[in-house]
Enzyme design. Structure first.
Site, mmCIF file in Angstrom:
data_model
loop_
_atom_site.group_PDB
_atom_site.id
_atom_site.type_symbol
_atom_site.label_atom_id
_atom_site.label_comp_id
_atom_site.label_asym_id
_atom_site.label_seq_id
_atom_site.Cartn_x
_atom_site.Cartn_y
_atom_site.Cartn_z
ATOM 1 N N ASP A 1 15.723 4.667 -8.638
ATOM 2 C CA ASP A 1 14.437 5.334 -8.491
ATOM 3 C C ASP A 1 14.080 6.193 -9.705
ATOM 4 O O ASP A 1 12.994 6.048 -10.281
ATOM 5 C CB ASP A 1 14.430 6.196 -7.234
ATOM 6 N N TYR B 1 0.576 -10.247 3.105
ATOM 7 C CA TYR B 1 1.255 -10.622 1.872
ATOM 8 C C TYR B 1 1.025 -12.103 1.557
ATOM 9 O O TYR B 1 0.728 -12.483 0.423
ATOM 10 C CB TYR B 1 2.765 -10.395 1.993
ATOM 11 N N LEU C 1 6.196 -2.729 -3.586
ATOM 12 C CA LEU C 1 6.973 -2.783 -2.356
ATOM 13 C C LEU C 1 8.296 -2.040 -2.540
ATOM 14 O O LEU C 1 8.657 -1.666 -3.659
ATOM 15 C CB LEU C 1 7.251 -4.245 -1.994
ATOM 16 N N ARG D 1 -1.857 7.129 -4.927
ATOM 17 C CA ARG D 1 -2.071 8.342 -5.724
ATOM 18 C C ARG D 1 -2.416 8.046 -7.173
ATOM 19 O O ARG D 1 -3.203 8.776 -7.784
ATOM 20 C CB ARG D 1 -0.811 9.222 -5.687
ATOM 21 N N ARG D 2 -1.798 7.009 -7.736
ATOM 22 C CA ARG D 2 -1.894 6.800 -9.182
ATOM 23 C C ARG D 2 -2.639 5.535 -9.591
ATOM 24 O O ARG D 2 -3.575 5.577 -10.388
ATOM 25 C CB ARG D 2 -0.469 6.749 -9.774
ATOM 26 N N ILE E 1 2.609 5.499 -4.495
ATOM 27 C CA ILE E 1 2.278 5.434 -5.919
ATOM 28 C C ILE E 1 1.001 4.629 -6.142
ATOM 29 O O ILE E 1 0.188 4.948 -7.002
ATOM 30 C CB ILE E 1 3.451 4.848 -6.738
ATOM 31 N N TYR F 1 12.600 19.953 -10.077
ATOM 32 C CA TYR F 1 11.968 18.916 -10.902
ATOM 33 C C TYR F 1 12.240 19.146 -12.382
ATOM 34 O O TYR F 1 12.071 20.246 -12.913
ATOM 35 C CB TYR F 1 10.457 18.905 -10.659
ATOM 36 N N LYS G 1 8.791 -0.368 -11.149
ATOM 37 C CA LYS G 1 10.209 -0.301 -11.498
ATOM 38 C C LYS G 1 11.023 0.056 -10.243
ATOM 39 O O LYS G 1 10.492 0.706 -9.333
ATOM 40 C CB LYS G 1 10.438 0.705 -12.626
ATOM 41 N N CYS H 1 0.851 -1.192 0.000
ATOM 42 C CA CYS H 1 0.000 0.000 0.000
ATOM 43 C C CYS H 1 0.888 1.245 0.000
ATOM 44 O O CYS H 1 0.984 1.986 0.983
ATOM 45 C CB CYS H 1 -0.936 -0.019 1.205
#
Length: 334
Positions: A176, A57, A73, A18-19, A15, A234, A96, A12
């Site tokens: 990342d 899990y 994760l 939110r997405r 990403i 950014y 990724k 959870c």
């Protein structure tokens, strides 16, 4: 497969919240069946907000009610839980990077192929149609002979205590954000890239890489100049420079769903702009994966996803092995 794809969300994460979970609600032929977190209260909250059953899990891996797992994760846990999901007969869409090593990625790719299961690395940006427009312009010869691909993805420093600073969890900017320019270089230049040089700025105390720069070369001699990091305002862009023109694209990797991309093509005495349609790349990534699950087959496009994952892992490892490391004290916020 006529029934909707039953998704299990393993992790959870931010990403996911939110997405990906909002996008899952927008696609047909899918439903959220389970949500798993190490913190039961967090899984319960996600289930209350998004539907599905809160699970551990292990319960998710063992559940016959789950067809496909979206795995978000920490990086160092991807290999273990993706492998367990594949062994349990579940398709896997993995955030990724797929794993933290080329060896681990190769093992997952081989396992998915052996079991006839789908395994994709969730580079959502690859589903945005703006990149096909770029490729078409290049293939039509608008840039002339391509000489250089350049790309940058940088973000402001994550807050102190963020898991991206934890070496035990697969920390660092290369895994990342650096993987995005690497994957984009593959998209535009093809497979077989070679790492000609690299540098990483690392925190003296933790060894975590905070910024990096890599030079890659394609099989036909095109340079790929890649920048990435956690110490930046950014920026998310790439550009292609040929002997006839230069083409640039901003917000290349994480455009909002409502964003209309702007391509700028510059020749010596002429400039042209292309405003493209908006696209929801997270929804499209999920819809593409769910559609492939429902088809019940693994066509050439799935083999392409597996090759891409292995190539990305190989290049990450080559950059790590090649890089000159610049030490910086106190780079990780405390």
């Amino acid at each position: 497969m006529n029934q909707p794809v039953a998704w299990g969300v393993l992790g959870c994460s931010g990403i996911a919240e939110r997405r990906m979970l909002p996008a899952l609600h927008e696609i047909e032929g899918s439903r959220i069946a389970g949500l798993a977190s190490r913190a039961p209260a967090r899984a319960e909250r996600f289930a209350a907000e998004h539907g599905g059953t809160a699970m551990s899990y292990e319960e998710m891996i063992d559940s016959p009610a789950i067809d496909a797992v979206y795995l978000s994760l920490p990086n160092s846990l991807h290999f273990e839980w993706a492998r367990r999901a594949l062994r349990a007969g579940k398709h896997v869409l993995c955030e990724k990077p797929m794993t933290i090593s080329a060896e681990q990625t190769g093992e997952l790719v081989a396992l998915a192929a052996e079991r006839g299961l789908l395994l994709r690395e969730n580079f959502a940006f690859l589903h945005h149609p703006q990149h096909e427009v770029v490729r078409e312009l290049v293939e039509r010869g608008r840039l002339g002979r391509l000489r250089t691909f350049s790309s940058a993805f940088g973000v402001p420093s994550p807050r102190a205590g963020d898991i991206r600073y934890d070496p035990e969890l697969g920390a660092g900017c290369l895994l990342d954000v650096g993987v995005y320019p690497i994957r984009a270089a593959q998209l535009m230049l093809g497979e077989g890239l070679t790492v000609a040089g690299a540098t990483l700025r690392v925190d003296t105390d933790t060894g975590v890489d905070m910024a990096g720069h890599a030079l890659l070369v394609s099989e036909n001699g095109v340079f790929a100049d890649l920048e990435f990091g956690f110490q930046h305002a950014y920026r998310s862009r790439y550009a292609l420079w040929g002997d006839a023109a230069h083409l640039s694209l901003e917000r290349a990797f994480t455009p909002p769903a409502e964003h209309r991309p702007l391509l700028r093509l510059e020749e010596q005495d002429h400039a042209e702009e292309f405003t493209l349609d908006a696209s929801h790349q997270f929804r499209d990534s999920l819809a593409s994966f769910a559609g492939a699950v429902r088809d019940g087959r693994t066509p050439e496009i799935e083999r392409s996803w597996l090759r891409g994952a292995r190539e990305t892992a190989r290049l990450v490892e080559a950059i790590q092995e090649t890089a000159v490391r610049v030490r910086q004290r106190g780079a990780v916020p405390s």
